[in-house]
Motif scaffolding. Structure first.
Motif, PDB file in Angstrom:
ATOM      1  N   GLN A  23      37.319  12.376  76.282  1.00 56.11           N
ATOM      2  CA  GLN A  23      35.942  12.758  76.605  1.00 56.11           C
ATOM      3  C   GLN A  23      35.874  13.463  77.954  1.00 56.11           C
ATOM      4  N   HIS A  24      36.623  12.948  78.926  1.00 54.72           N
ATOM      5  CA  HIS A  24      36.636  13.577  80.262  1.00 54.72           C
ATOM      6  C   HIS A  24      37.200  14.991  80.195  1.00 54.72           C
ATOM      7  N   LEU A  25      38.302  15.133  79.449  1.00 55.67           N
ATOM      8  CA  LEU A  25      38.912  16.462  79.322  1.00 55.67           C
ATOM      9  C   LEU A  25      37.988  17.428  78.590  1.00 55.67           C
ATOM     10  N   ARG A  26      37.266  16.925  77.597  1.00 56.50           N
ATOM     11  CA  ARG A  26      36.316  17.793  76.891  1.00 56.50           C
ATOM     12  C   ARG A  26      35.214  18.263  77.830  1.00 56.50           C
ATOM     13  N   GLY A  27      34.756  17.351  78.686  1.00 53.33           N
ATOM     14  CA  GLY A  27      33.737  17.746  79.660  1.00 53.33           C
ATOM     15  C   GLY A  27      34.266  18.787  80.628  1.00 53.33           C
ATOM     16  N   GLU A  28      35.479  18.571  81.120  1.00 53.21           N
ATOM     17  CA  GLU A  28      36.072  19.552  82.031  1.00 53.21           C
ATOM     18  C   GLU A  28      36.291  20.897  81.339  1.00 53.21           C
TER      19      GLU A  28
ATOM     20  N   SER B 281      34.499  22.156  78.855  1.00 49.98           N
ATOM     21  CA  SER B 281      33.203  22.817  78.727  1.00 49.98           C
ATOM     22  C   SER B 281      32.770  23.429  80.051  1.00 49.98           C
ATOM     23  N   ALA B 282      32.974  22.677  81.147  1.00 45.67           N
ATOM     24  CA  ALA B 282      32.616  23.211  82.462  1.00 45.67           C
ATOM     25  C   ALA B 282      33.461  24.434  82.799  1.00 45.67           C
ATOM     26  N   ALA B 283      34.756  24.386  82.448  1.00 47.57           N
ATOM     27  CA  ALA B 283      35.626  25.541  82.720  1.00 47.57           C
ATOM     28  C   ALA B 283      35.190  26.764  81.919  1.00 47.57           C
ATOM     29  N   ILE B 284      34.773  26.551  80.659  1.00 52.71           N
ATOM     30  CA  ILE B 284      34.303  27.670  79.831  1.00 52.71           C
ATOM     31  C   ILE B 284      33.038  28.276  80.432  1.00 52.71           C
TER      32      ILE B 284
END
Length: 208
Positions: free
Chosen positions: A71-76, A78-81
């Motif tokens: 979940q944390h990596l998915r959030g990061e 999305s923020a990177a995109i």
């Protein structure tokens, strides 16, 4: 000979108490090891169950940790995109601005070149005007005044000489005309010099 009768002893019946004690001893010899085995098996099963439960809890903990990491990596991600999209938009805006500035610079450079050409043309005209003025001043120079030697005699009337005709300013339509007149090359300030004869604006017309 004296015959003595032999006394035959009858077998004695087993004592019930002794028989019961022997049976108990036999049961003890068999039952104690079996009971010990059952107890050991029960303890082993309990230990194995405890270990399995601990392993299961550890696996659940690891699974939860991995899920949180995902979940944390998915959030990061999305923020990177989003950051990438903003950076690309800024880059496109900067490229458009640079192109616009390049166009403005090109227009200004063209205007500067045009102004420089006009300045050279005006300078050439000023040089021509100055040369014409100097030539006219030389032609119209005043003769020196006579020395005073007493009363001047009465002037004798006579016809004044005709004024010299002004020398027409030379003009060459092109370098061919200047060469035919033997005036090539024509320098700035010379009669007949013009900007149309000096394409590069270095002050020398019809160089070649």
């Amino acid at each position: 000979m004296d015959f003595q009768p032999q006394t035959q002893q009858m077998p004695q019946a087993p004592d019930p108490v002794e028989k019961k004690s022997a049976k108990k001893a036999k049961l003890k010899s068999i039952g104690i090891p079996v009971l010990a085995g059952l107890i050991g098996l029960s303890l082993g099963s309990a230990t194995a169950a405890t270990d399995t439960k601990s392993e299961l809890e550890e696996l659940r903990t690891v699974e939860q940790t991995l899920s949180d990491s995902v979940q944390h990596l998915r959030g990061e991600n999305s923020a990177a995109i989003e950051d990438l999209g903003e950076a690309e938009a800024e880059r496109d805006s900067s490229v458009a601005l640079v192109k616009k500035r390049d166009g403005e610079i090109s227009e200004l450079q063209a205007q500067i070149e045009q102004l420089q050409a006009q300045v050279k043309e005006v300078e050439a005209q000023a040089v021509e005007a100055q040369a014409a003025t100097e030539a006219a001043a030389a032609l119209n120079a005043v003769a020196p005044a006579p020395v005073d030697s007493g009363p001047a005699p009465e002037p004798i009337p006579f016809a004044a000489p005709p004024a010299p005709e002004p020398v027409p300013a030379a003009y060459y339509a092109n370098c061919t005309a200047a060469r035919n007149a033997g005036a090539a090359p024509v320098y700035a300030g010379d009669p007949g010099y013009g900007r149309h004869l000096d394409r590069d604006g270095d002050g020398v017309g019809c160089e070649s």
